[in-house]
Design a protein around this motif. Structure first.
Motif, PDB file in Angstrom:
ATOM      1  N   PHE A  14      11.008  19.326  74.512  1.00  0.00           N
ATOM      2  CA  PHE A  14      11.864  19.583  75.667  1.00  0.00           C
ATOM      3  C   PHE A  14      11.254  20.731  76.464  1.00  0.00           C
ATOM      4  CE2 PHE A  14      14.749  17.847  72.441  1.00  0.00           C
ATOM      5  CZ  PHE A  14      15.355  16.823  73.149  1.00  0.00           C
ATOM      6  N   VAL A  15      11.169  20.581  77.787  1.00  0.00           N
ATOM      7  CA  VAL A  15      10.498  21.583  78.623  1.00  0.00           C
ATOM      8  C   VAL A  15      11.411  22.046  79.756  1.00  0.00           C
ATOM      9  CG1 VAL A  15       8.519  22.028  80.149  1.00  0.00           C
ATOM     10  CG2 VAL A  15       8.227  20.603  78.113  1.00  0.00           C
ATOM     11  N   CYS A  16      11.465  23.366  79.932  1.00  0.00           N
ATOM     12  CA  CYS A  16      12.126  23.946  81.102  1.00  0.00           C
ATOM     13  C   CYS A  16      11.235  25.083  81.611  1.00  0.00           C
ATOM     14  CB  CYS A  16      13.555  24.407  80.791  1.00  0.00           C
ATOM     15  SG  CYS A  16      13.687  25.854  79.744  1.00  0.00           S
ATOM     16  N   PRO A  24      15.840  25.106  75.112  1.00  0.00           N
ATOM     17  CA  PRO A  24      16.272  25.420  73.744  1.00  0.00           C
ATOM     18  C   PRO A  24      17.658  24.855  73.421  1.00  0.00           C
ATOM     19  CG  PRO A  24      16.184  27.423  75.065  1.00  0.00           C
ATOM     20  CD  PRO A  24      15.597  26.311  75.893  1.00  0.00           C
ATOM     21  N   THR A  25      18.533  24.771  74.428  1.00  0.00           N
ATOM     22  CA  THR A  25      19.837  24.161  74.201  1.00  0.00           C
ATOM     23  C   THR A  25      19.659  22.674  73.891  1.00  0.00           C
ATOM     24  OG1 THR A  25      20.933  25.786  75.626  1.00  0.00           O
ATOM     25  CG2 THR A  25      22.116  23.728  75.201  1.00  0.00           C
ATOM     26  N   ALA A  26      18.783  22.002  74.625  1.00  0.00           N
ATOM     27  CA  ALA A  26      18.496  20.590  74.346  1.00  0.00           C
ATOM     28  C   ALA A  26      17.931  20.427  72.935  1.00  0.00           C
ATOM     29  CB  ALA A  26      17.518  20.033  75.384  1.00  0.00           C
ATOM     30  N   GLU A  53       6.684  34.486  75.655  1.00  0.00           N
ATOM     31  CA  GLU A  53       6.679  34.197  74.225  1.00  0.00           C
ATOM     32  C   GLU A  53       7.512  35.236  73.464  1.00  0.00           C
ATOM     33  OE1 GLU A  53       5.238  31.545  71.395  1.00  0.00           O
ATOM     34  OE2 GLU A  53       4.457  31.379  73.414  1.00  0.00           O
ATOM     35  N   GLY A  54       8.461  34.741  72.659  1.00  0.00           N
ATOM     36  CA  GLY A  54       9.238  35.613  71.793  1.00  0.00           C
ATOM     37  C   GLY A  54      10.591  36.033  72.332  1.00  0.00           C
ATOM     38  N   ASN A  55      10.881  35.817  73.618  1.00  0.00           N
ATOM     39  CA  ASN A  55      12.195  36.193  74.154  1.00  0.00           C
ATOM     40  C   ASN A  55      13.290  35.403  73.447  1.00  0.00           C
ATOM     41  OD1 ASN A  55      11.392  38.104  75.993  1.00  0.00           O
ATOM     42  ND2 ASN A  55      11.630  36.804  77.789  1.00  0.00           N
ATOM     43  N   PRO A  56      14.437  36.041  73.184  1.00  0.00           N
ATOM     44  CA  PRO A  56      15.544  35.293  72.582  1.00  0.00           C
ATOM     45  C   PRO A  56      16.210  34.396  73.622  1.00  0.00           C
ATOM     46  CG  PRO A  56      16.232  37.534  73.075  1.00  0.00           C
ATOM     47  CD  PRO A  56      14.754  37.453  73.402  1.00  0.00           C
ATOM     48  N   ALA A  57      17.018  33.485  73.141  1.00  0.00           N
ATOM     49  CA  ALA A  57      17.806  32.636  74.043  1.00  0.00           C
ATOM     50  C   ALA A  57      18.770  33.523  74.831  1.00  0.00           C
ATOM     51  CB  ALA A  57      18.585  31.597  73.241  1.00  0.00           C
ATOM     52  N   ALA A  71      23.083  25.513  67.281  1.00  0.00           N
ATOM     53  CA  ALA A  71      22.727  26.907  66.987  1.00  0.00           C
ATOM     54  C   ALA A  71      21.453  27.344  67.699  1.00  0.00           C
ATOM     55  CB  ALA A  71      22.563  27.083  65.482  1.00  0.00           C
ATOM     56  N   LEU A  72      21.545  28.477  68.396  1.00  0.00           N
ATOM     57  CA  LEU A  72      20.383  29.058  69.084  1.00  0.00           C
ATOM     58  C   LEU A  72      20.051  30.464  68.584  1.00  0.00           C
ATOM     59  CD1 LEU A  72      20.863  28.108  72.848  1.00  0.00           C
ATOM     60  CD2 LEU A  72      19.032  27.414  71.328  1.00  0.00           C
TER      61      LEU A  72
END
Length: 192
Positions: A14-16, A24-26, A53-57, A71-72
């Motif tokens: 999945f790409v955004c 990430p929700t998908a 790279e590495g940022n949280p949701a 779950a995210l």
């Protein structure tokens, strides 16, 4: 006819844009749905065309996903890379604007890269003919068409209601995609 066995799990990417809201929700919704199909060799992941790279949701995405049973908490943003594109048998973009970024890493991905909503429509209509995920992707190449309104709007910076609406829309699109793919796959109890 029974689904054809796979040597490796079939990968869906999945790409955004930032890999902190939509994709990430998908991915989390897809993981939730995979719980309904134990042993199905399907691997899901997500990445962003401009991810750090590495940022949280995003916290509002985390809450919106949790409200839908996804779950995210453990998610960390991943950058879109050639390796990730090439490893995916199917690339599902949140918006048409993401497709050129995918193809810039691997032009051969054109026949397996779709806007999520367009692929979902094709999968729901044609999965009964497919005996494998690759056949379903081939059917989507023939029949999927982008329509106005297919893009999943980016809720970043918007009120909580926008995140909830985004998660609801993603749930409505991802759930039938996972179901269609699962129906084309053999159950493999030996997979972790």
């Amino acid at each position: 006819m029974a689904p054809e066995p796979l040597a490796q799990p079939f990968g869906v990417l999945f790409v955004c844009t930032g890999n902190i809201c939509r994709s990430p929700t998908a991915e989390a919704i897809a993981r939730r749905e995979l719980g309904r199909y134990p042993g199905v060799p399907l691997r899901v992941s997500s990445a962003g065309s401009h991810a750090l790279e590495g940022n949280p949701a995003a916290s509002r995405s985390l809450l919106a996903a949790a409200a839908r049973g996804a779950a995210l908490e453990a998610h960390h943003a991943r950058e879109l890379t050639r390796r990730r594109v090439r490893a995916a048998g199917l690339v599902l973009c949140m918006a048409a604007e993401h497709r050129p970024f995918v193809l810039s890493y691997d032009r051969s991905a054109a026949r397996r890269t779709f806007v999520l909503a367009a692929f979902a429509r094709a999968a729901m209509q044609w999965e009964w003919l497919a005996r494998s995920p690759a056949e379903l992707v081939d059917l989507a190449v023939e029949h999927a068409r982008d329509l106005p309104g297919d893009d999943v709007d980016d809720p970043l910076g918007e009120p909580a209601e926008a995140y909830a609406a985004c998660a609801e829309r993603l749930d409505a699109l991802v759930t039938p995609v996972v179901a269609a793919l699962a129906r084309t796959l053999p159950v493999s109890p030996s997979l972790p």
